[in-house]
Design a protein around this motif. Sequence first.
Motif, short mmCIF file in Angstrom:
data_model
loop_
_atom_site.label_atom_id
_atom_site.label_comp_id
_atom_site.label_asym_id
_atom_site.label_seq_id
_atom_site.Cartn_x
_atom_site.Cartn_y
_atom_site.Cartn_z
N LYS A 42 62.83 73.37 128.87
CA LYS A 42 64.29 73.35 128.98
C LYS A 42 64.67 74.09 130.25
O LYS A 42 64.09 75.12 130.59
N LYS A 43 65.66 73.55 130.96
CA LYS A 43 66.11 74.17 132.20
C LYS A 43 67.63 74.25 132.18
O LYS A 43 68.31 73.27 131.89
N ASN A 44 68.14 75.44 132.48
CA ASN A 44 69.59 75.62 132.55
C ASN A 44 70.07 75.22 133.94
O ASN A 44 69.51 75.64 134.94
N THR A 45 71.13 74.40 133.97
CA THR A 45 71.69 73.98 135.25
C THR A 45 73.13 74.46 135.36
O THR A 45 73.86 74.48 134.38
N LYS A 46 73.52 74.81 136.58
CA LYS A 46 74.87 75.27 136.82
C LYS A 46 75.83 74.09 136.88
O LYS A 46 75.42 72.96 137.09
N VAL A 47 77.12 74.40 136.77
CA VAL A 47 78.15 73.37 136.81
C VAL A 47 78.73 73.31 138.23
O VAL A 47 79.92 73.40 138.42
N ASP A 48 77.86 73.16 139.24
CA ASP A 48 78.39 73.14 140.59
C ASP A 48 78.18 71.79 141.28
O ASP A 48 78.69 71.57 142.36
N HIS A 49 77.46 70.85 140.65
CA HIS A 49 77.35 69.51 141.24
C HIS A 49 78.20 68.53 140.44
O HIS A 49 78.45 68.74 139.27
N GLN A 50 78.64 67.48 141.11
CA GLN A 50 79.54 66.54 140.47
C GLN A 50 78.79 65.32 139.95
O GLN A 50 77.89 64.81 140.61
N GLY A 51 79.20 64.86 138.78
CA GLY A 51 78.62 63.66 138.18
C GLY A 51 79.50 62.46 138.44
O GLY A 51 80.18 62.38 139.46
N ALA A 52 79.54 61.54 137.52
CA ALA A 52 80.32 60.32 137.66
C ALA A 52 81.82 60.63 137.63
O ALA A 52 82.28 61.46 136.85
N ALA A 55 83.42 64.27 137.50
CA ALA A 55 83.28 65.20 136.37
C ALA A 55 82.11 66.14 136.66
O ALA A 55 81.04 65.70 137.07
N LYS A 56 82.34 67.42 136.44
CA LYS A 56 81.29 68.39 136.68
C LYS A 56 80.39 68.49 135.45
O LYS A 56 80.87 68.54 134.33
N GLN A 57 79.08 68.47 135.71
CA GLN A 57 78.11 68.51 134.61
C GLN A 57 77.22 69.73 134.75
O GLN A 57 76.89 70.15 135.84
N GLY A 58 76.83 70.27 133.62
CA GLY A 58 75.93 71.41 133.60
C GLY A 58 75.44 71.61 132.19
O GLY A 58 75.81 70.89 131.28
N GLY A 59 74.59 72.59 132.00
CA GLY A 59 74.06 72.86 130.68
C GLY A 59 72.55 72.85 130.68
O GLY A 59 71.91 73.07 131.70
N VAL A 60 71.99 72.57 129.52
CA VAL A 60 70.54 72.60 129.35
C VAL A 60 69.99 71.19 129.46
O VAL A 60 70.45 70.28 128.77
N ILE A 61 69.02 71.00 130.36
CA ILE A 61 68.35 69.71 130.46
C ILE A 61 66.88 69.91 130.11
O ILE A 61 66.32 70.99 130.28
#
Length: 104
Positions: A42-52, A55-61
């Motif tokens: 599991k890797k935690n990602t910040k909400v600093d890149h933009q998705g579709a 919309a800003k995405q982040g969380g656990v991937i």
Amino acid sequence: MKIKKGDEVVVIAGKDKGAKGKVISVDPETQRVIVEGVNLMKKNTKVDHQGARGAKQGGVITKEAPLHVSNVMLVEGDKRTRVGYRVNEDGTKVRVSRRSGKEI
């Protein structure tokens, strides 16, 4: 390295022992391979890149972590096999299965 990208391998040591998967990438410098669906982390990602649509995405991937090449073994049919090399008459070097002697 005797394991290449796209090979079907089985894990022979570690927490995912017995798991089969396809090799996604190979790093010969560190002798590590990434196998599809094996050694998940599991890797935690910040909400600093933009998705579709902005919309800003982040969380656990969840993604695959590298394994050492000594912990995986090539699968031929349903059985695992060691890999060797042979030089053909025309001078080309090919990988061969130590179990059956067939080219891989």
